[in-house]
Design an enzyme around this catalytic site. Structure first.
Site, short mmCIF file in Angstrom:
data_model
loop_
_atom_site.label_atom_id
_atom_site.label_comp_id
_atom_site.label_asym_id
_atom_site.label_seq_id
_atom_site.Cartn_x
_atom_site.Cartn_y
_atom_site.Cartn_z
CE1 TYR A 1 51.62 49.54 46.34
CE2 TYR A 1 49.86 50.74 47.41
CZ TYR A 1 50.58 49.59 47.24
OH TYR A 1 50.27 48.48 47.99
CB CYS B 1 60.46 61.04 62.25
SG CYS B 1 59.93 61.95 63.67
N GLY C 1 40.72 44.17 40.75
CA GLY C 1 41.61 45.15 40.13
C GLY C 1 40.91 46.29 39.43
CE1 TYR D 1 44.06 46.00 48.98
CE2 TYR D 1 43.00 47.46 47.41
CZ TYR D 1 43.29 46.18 47.84
OH TYR D 1 42.82 45.11 47.16
N1 LLP Z 1 41.79 39.16 43.95
C1 LLP Z 1 43.09 38.92 44.11
C2 LLP Z 1 43.59 37.57 43.87
C3 LLP Z 1 43.97 39.94 44.49
O1 LLP Z 1 45.26 39.68 44.64
C4 LLP Z 1 43.46 41.23 44.73
C5 LLP Z 1 44.34 42.32 45.13
C6 LLP Z 1 42.09 41.45 44.57
C7 LLP Z 1 41.27 40.39 44.17
C8 LLP Z 1 41.43 42.78 44.83
O2 LLP Z 1 41.90 43.79 44.04
P1 LLP Z 1 41.16 45.21 43.98
O3 LLP Z 1 39.82 45.00 43.30
O4 LLP Z 1 40.95 45.66 45.40
O5 LLP Z 1 42.08 46.10 43.26
N2 LLP Z 1 47.78 47.46 48.21
C9 LLP Z 1 47.54 47.79 46.81
C10 LLP Z 1 46.61 46.82 46.16
C11 LLP Z 1 47.11 45.40 46.26
C12 LLP Z 1 46.12 44.47 45.65
C13 LLP Z 1 46.52 43.08 45.83
N3 LLP Z 1 45.58 42.15 45.34
C14 LLP Z 1 46.99 49.20 46.73
O6 LLP Z 1 46.85 49.85 47.75
O7 LLP Z 1 46.72 49.69 45.64
#
Ligand code: LLP
Length: 463
Positions: A364, A391, A278, A421
Site C-alpha cells: 500500500y 529477494c 476504518g 495487519y
Molecule cells: N469491518 C469491515 C467490514 C471491514 O472490511 C474492515 C476492514 C474492518 C471492519 C476493520 O477495519 P479497520 O478498523 O481495521 O481499518 N489490510 C489493510 C486493511 C484492510 C481492511 C479490510 N477491512 C491494511 O493493512 O491497511
C-alpha cells in the site's frame, strides 16, 4: 562500527532524494507518544522499554524479528471504545487486524464483541470462549461449510453480502430450525481513505450490495420474505485509515435513508445500523487520529440528526474498529544486519525481517516510523530506507526515515504501530519463519503466538 569506517548517507541539510518525509525530529531519541504504545519509554541507559522490560532483554529471550504487544494498552483501548460508545451501542473488534486466543480472551474480559471473516477466525474466537452471540460473521464469499458452522454455533449476526448468500443462509438456518439474525451489507457509494473521501461511483468493488439502482432495497425485500432470516439491520464499511468524519456522514445519511424507505415499503423499522471500521491511527508524527469519544459523539450525532429528519426511531449503532484498537499497541523489533550508504541517495539499512512480517509498505505504500531502540545516540540524522532480507527490491519496511548516522550492525531498531495487519498478513516468502507475538505487561512478557520453526515448514511440506 565507527562513523569514519561507515560514512554517513546524505544529511537532511544537503540535497535530498524524492520521498514522503518530513524533516527529522529535533531529537531522534525522543519517542512520540502518538506512534508508540502507552507503556513505552526509555530507561536510564537510553534503551526502549515496554511494560517495564528493556528491548535488549526481550531480544535475548524471544529473538528478532518479533512483535511486542503492550497488553495493558490493548485493554485500555478496548475500554476506551466501549466507554465512548456506551451501553446503547456495540463495539465489534475486527479480528482481521490481528487475532489470537489471548486477544479473544482480553476482548471478552473488556466487554467487546468480535467480527470474524473466515472459518479460521471463527474457530479461534469460539475456541477461546467468545460467546457466539457476541460474534458477527463477515465475508463476500463465505463457504457453505463456514455458514453451517456459524449458524450451528449460534453467532449473533451474519452480515449478508450478496443475493446468493441471502438464500444460502436462509436455507441453512431453516435446516437447523433457527431464524438467523442477519444484516445486509450495502455499498453506499462512498470510499474513504485517510483525509479524502469520494462520495460517488465507488460501487465498482466486490463487497456489499449497491444502494444505487435499488439493489439494496431488493435485497431487503428478499431477506424479509425468508423465514430462516431475522433481518436486524444494515451494514456499511467505507474504507481504511480514515481521519475525516465526512465520509461517515454521507454513509450514515444514505443508510438512514434506506431505513426510511424500508419503513415506508414494509412498515418495519430495522433496529440496528453498523457503520463499519476504518478509523485511522498514527503511523508517523504527521498523523492526528481522533479519540474514541470524539468518534462516538460524531457518529451518534450524525445518526440522530438523520433519523430525526426522517422521523425514524434512532437505531442501535455498532462499529467495527480493528486497526484503531490493536494497531498502536505493538511494535516490531529488528536487528540491523547490514548498512549501505548510497552517496547522494540514502542509506539502506537491512534488518532480519521484511515484507514477510510487514507487507503493508510494499502493498500500500504505507508510511511507518522507526527508531534506534537499543541505545540513544547524539549522531546527526541520516536519511535511511529500512529494508528486509527478502529477494525482492520492493522489500521495504520503512521507505523514508531518519536514523542516527552512527547506526551499526547489531543495533536494535523498532517500527511502531505494527499491531494491525502485520502479523495477520505475514507470509512465508523465501521460507521466512513468521515472527512471534509477545505480550508484555507489568514487567512480564509471554509469547501469545510462537515463532514459526523450520520444522513447521517441513511439516506442511509432505514431500
Ligand atoms: N469491518 C469491515 C467490514 C471491514 O472490511 C474492515 C476492514 C474492518 C471492519 C476493520 O477495519 P479497520 O478498523 O481495521 O481499518 N489490510 C489493510 C486493511 C484492510 C481492511 C479490510 N477491512 C491494511 O493493512 O491497511
Amino acid at each position: 562500527m565507527s562513523r569514519s569506517a561507515h560514512p554517513a548517507g546524505p544529511r537532511h541539510a544537503d540535497v535530498l532524494p524524492e520521498g514522503h518525509y518530513s524533516a527529522p525530529a529535533a531529537d531522534l531519541n525522543a519517542l512520540d507518544e502518538k506512534v508508540w504504545s502507552r507503556t513505552v519509554t526509555r530507561d536510564a541507559d537510553g534503551a526502549l522499554t515496554v511494560g517495564g522490560i528493556a528491548v535488549a532483554r526481550l531480544a535475548e529471550e524471544f529473538g528478532t524479528p518479533a512483535y511486542f504487544l503492550d497488553e495493558s494498552d490493548f485493554r485500555a483501548r478496548c475500554r476506551a471504545w466501549a466507554d465512548a460508545f456506551g451501553p446503547d451501542a456495540d463495539v465489534f473488534y475486527a479480528g482481521k487486524a490481528f487475532l489470537s486466543r489471548a486477544i479473544v480472551r482480553w476482548l471478552k474480559e473488556e466487554g467487546l464483541n468480535l467480527d470474524v471473516c473466515s472459518g479460521g477466525e471463527l474457530t479461534t474466537a469460539l475456541d477461546a470462549g467468545m460467546p457466539a452471540e457476541r460474534i458477527a460473521f463477515h465475508g463476500n464469499n463465505k463457504t457453505v461449510a463456514e455458514i453451517e458452522r456459524a449458524v450451528e454455533a449460534g453467532v449473533g449476526r451474519i452480515v449478508l453480502d450478496s443475493f446468493q448468500e441471502i438464500v444460502r443462509v436462509a436455507h441453512i438456518a431453516q435446516r437447523h430450525g433457527v431464524r438467523q439474525r442477519v444484516q445486509i451489507r450495502v455499498t453506499v457509494g462512498v470510499e474513504a481513505h485517510t483525509h479524502e473521501f469520494i462520495a460517488t461511483a465507488h460501487e465498482d468493488q466486490k463487497f456489499g450490495i449497491a444502494l444505487a439502482d435499488g439493489q439494496a432495497a431488493e435485497a431487503v425485500r428478499r431477506a424479509l420474505a425468508l423465514d430462516g432470516l431475522e433481518l436486524i439491520g444494515v451494514h456499511s464499511h467505507i474504507g481504511s485509515q480514515i481521519f475525516d468524519m465526512a465520509g461517515f456522514e454521507v454513509s450514515a445519511r444514505r443508510v438512514v435513508q434506506l431505513l426510511a424507505e424500508i419503513r415506508d415499503e414494509h412498515g418495519v423499522e430495522l433496529p440496528e445500523i453498523d457503520l463499519g471500521g476504518g478509523l485511522g491511527i498514527a503511523y508517523t508524527s504527521d498523523d492526528d487520529p481522533r479519540e474514541p469519544h470524539e468518534i462516538a459523539k460524531a457518529l451518534s450525532d450524525i445518526v440522530t440528526r438523520e433519523c430525526e429528519s426522517a422521523k425514524l426511531r434512532t437505531p442501535r449503532i455498532s462499529v467495527e474498529p480493528g486497526r484503531a484498537i490493536v494497531g498502536p499497541t505493538a511494535f516490531t523489533l529488528y536487528e540491523v544486519g547490514t548498512i549501505k550508504p548510497l552517496e547522494g541517495l540514502r542509506t539502506y539499512v537491512s534488518v532480519d525481517g521484511g515484507m514477510s512480517d510487514n507487507i503493508r509498505t510494499a502493498l500500500y505504500d504505507a508510511e511507518y516510523s522507526v527508531a534506534l531502540v537499543s541505545r540513544t545516540s547524539d549522531a546527526e540524522p541520516t536519511l535511511v530506507r529500512v529494508v528486509g532480507k527478502h529477494c525482492e527490491s520492493g522489500d521495504i519496511v520503512v521507505k523514508d526515515a531518519f536514523l542516527p548516522a552512527d547506526l551499526a550492525p547489531g543495533d536494535l531498531i523498532a517500527v511502531p504501530a505494527t499491531g494491525a495487519y502485520c502479523r495477520s498478513m505475514a507470509s512465508n516468502y523465501n521460507h521466512a519463519l513468521r515472527p512471534p507475538v509477545v505480550a508484555v505487561r507489568d514487567g512480564e512478557a509471554r509469547v501469545i503466538v510462537r515463532r514459526e520453526t523450520e520444522e513447521d515448514l517441513l511439516r506442511l511440506d509432505v514431500g
